[in-house]
Write a protein that holds these residues in place. Sequence first.
Motif, PDB file in Angstrom:
ATOM      1  N   ALA A  28      66.746  23.750 -22.330  1.00  0.00           N
ATOM      2  CA  ALA A  28      65.495  23.116 -22.713  1.00  0.00           C
ATOM      3  C   ALA A  28      64.797  22.459 -21.513  1.00  0.00           C
ATOM      4  O   ALA A  28      63.559  22.394 -21.455  1.00  0.00           O
ATOM      5  CB  ALA A  28      65.746  22.086 -23.805  1.00  0.00           C
ATOM      6  N   LEU A  29      65.569  21.986 -20.540  1.00  0.00           N
ATOM      7  CA  LEU A  29      64.990  21.290 -19.394  1.00  0.00           C
ATOM      8  C   LEU A  29      64.846  22.178 -18.166  1.00  0.00           C
ATOM      9  O   LEU A  29      64.448  21.688 -17.100  1.00  0.00           O
ATOM     10  CB  LEU A  29      65.847  20.058 -19.051  1.00  0.00           C
ATOM     11  N   ALA A  30      65.125  23.449 -18.333  1.00  0.00           N
ATOM     12  CA  ALA A  30      65.010  24.370 -17.195  1.00  0.00           C
ATOM     13  C   ALA A  30      63.625  24.352 -16.548  1.00  0.00           C
ATOM     14  O   ALA A  30      63.510  24.414 -15.306  1.00  0.00           O
ATOM     15  CB  ALA A  30      65.379  25.782 -17.632  1.00  0.00           C
ATOM     16  N   PRO A  31      62.526  24.255 -17.310  1.00  0.00           N
ATOM     17  CA  PRO A  31      61.197  24.209 -16.667  1.00  0.00           C
ATOM     18  C   PRO A  31      61.007  23.022 -15.717  1.00  0.00           C
ATOM     19  O   PRO A  31      60.091  23.026 -14.898  1.00  0.00           O
ATOM     20  CB  PRO A  31      60.238  24.116 -17.855  1.00  0.00           C
ATOM     21  N   LEU A  32      61.872  21.997 -15.807  1.00  0.00           N
ATOM     22  CA  LEU A  32      61.740  20.825 -14.946  1.00  0.00           C
ATOM     23  C   LEU A  32      62.603  20.930 -13.694  1.00  0.00           C
ATOM     24  O   LEU A  32      62.687  19.968 -12.920  1.00  0.00           O
ATOM     25  CB  LEU A  32      62.133  19.553 -15.717  1.00  0.00           C
ATOM     26  N   ALA A  33      63.226  22.076 -13.498  1.00  0.00           N
ATOM     27  CA  ALA A  33      64.193  22.216 -12.400  1.00  0.00           C
ATOM     28  C   ALA A  33      63.579  21.935 -11.041  1.00  0.00           C
ATOM     29  O   ALA A  33      64.247  21.462 -10.118  1.00  0.00           O
ATOM     30  CB  ALA A  33      64.812  23.612 -12.428  1.00  0.00           C
ATOM     31  N   GLY A  34      62.287  22.213 -10.881  1.00  0.00           N
ATOM     32  CA  GLY A  34      61.657  22.024  -9.580  1.00  0.00           C
ATOM     33  C   GLY A  34      61.175  20.609  -9.335  1.00  0.00           C
ATOM     34  O   GLY A  34      60.692  20.312  -8.216  1.00  0.00           O
ATOM     35  N   GLU A  35      61.259  19.715 -10.292  1.00  0.00           N
ATOM     36  CA  GLU A  35      60.782  18.347 -10.119  1.00  0.00           C
ATOM     37  C   GLU A  35      61.812  17.492  -9.379  1.00  0.00           C
ATOM     38  O   GLU A  35      63.019  17.703  -9.490  1.00  0.00           O
ATOM     39  CB  GLU A  35      60.476  17.718 -11.484  1.00  0.00           C
TER      40      GLU A  35
END
Length: 395
Positions: free
Chosen positions: A319-326
């Motif tokens: 679920a939090l994969a889209p935030l990996a680059g933050e």
Amino acid sequence: MKQPLRDVRSYRLPAEVIDPLRQGLPEVAVQTIAAITMEVPAYAEAFAGELGHKIEKAVQAALGTFLNLVSRPGADPGTPLAAALEAAYALGRGEARSGRSLDALLAAYRVGARVSWRELAAISVGIGQPAATIADFAELVFAYIDELSAASVAGHADELAASGRIRLRHLQELAQALVAGEPPLVVQAAAEQAEWTPPQTLTAIMLPERSARWVIDLLDPRTLQLAEAVPDLPGMTVLLVPDPQGASRPHLTRLLSGHSAIIGPARPWPEAKGSLDRVIRVHQLHPPAAGAVVDTEDHLAGVVVTADPGALADLRARALAPLAGERGAAAAKLVETLRSWLLHHGRREDVAAELFVHPQTVRYRMARLRELYGDKLRDPQWVLALTIALALPES
């Protein structure tokens, strides 16, 4: 000053006094039984029929033992009395096993002493015995009855103590069977052996042992206690409380206030292990603060969400994969905002109030989250996954 009763073991009466008394024993026994039946209602039924005849013989034997005691020469003065005291002791134990108090038995002794003395004295008067001899004889009769009464009291107390220890052990075995999750037939048999009347439900409570000692006297007397039921939590005691549900549950919570307790759900009594399992699980998630009471009903979501920690970790990572680059701090603030946004159904003012930030800050962060997640924040399946994944703050 009142003089102590004479020692019945050491006193002797001559044969000319004893022989007429011995001949009148059968009638004395009949009169004694009749008086006890009339004056002690608890024995009215027991003395009826064939049992009454046996009791009459027992009374006659006890009086005969007394006459043997006060008439025998020399020898060991304790020997004739020993058998009578043993029988009286056994009588006291039998009364305890029958569930009766000593009140009726001691009343029967008092009536028996009075009537047997009255009848025996009448015989002595009838044969012309002097008043001094009759007075001595009266003192001996009452001393003898006192000895029998004391033996019965001792037997009653010993039986209660022994049966109490045995029942306590059976109750412990029942509690152990319940928390071990034994099959219904096993726990039913254990309940019958412990003479324990099952309630409809049991609720597990875990609290410090020192608190349990105070609380248990305020609960249903059928409450079961098991110390050290949770090896990982030394010093904690588990109580299995009958039927504390519905209107009685708030009362139970108030009763436990100040005792650092956790209250489990009510379960059908043979399934009490399920209540204890819930208590242990909530203790892992939310151990009570000092003096606080934790109700597991208030933490069902947490129990469900953490039921499979591995699956939760995988769901959270996906679920939090889209935030990996933050970056670390920025990512943490976005996760915090997304969680609040989901729980408050997108109400910006409520999210801002919970996070102690300006609504514009919430707006900025949500704009960034929409960039990262795109249409996923409008996808019901993704919203469900995110809600579950972020339902609890990451520990």
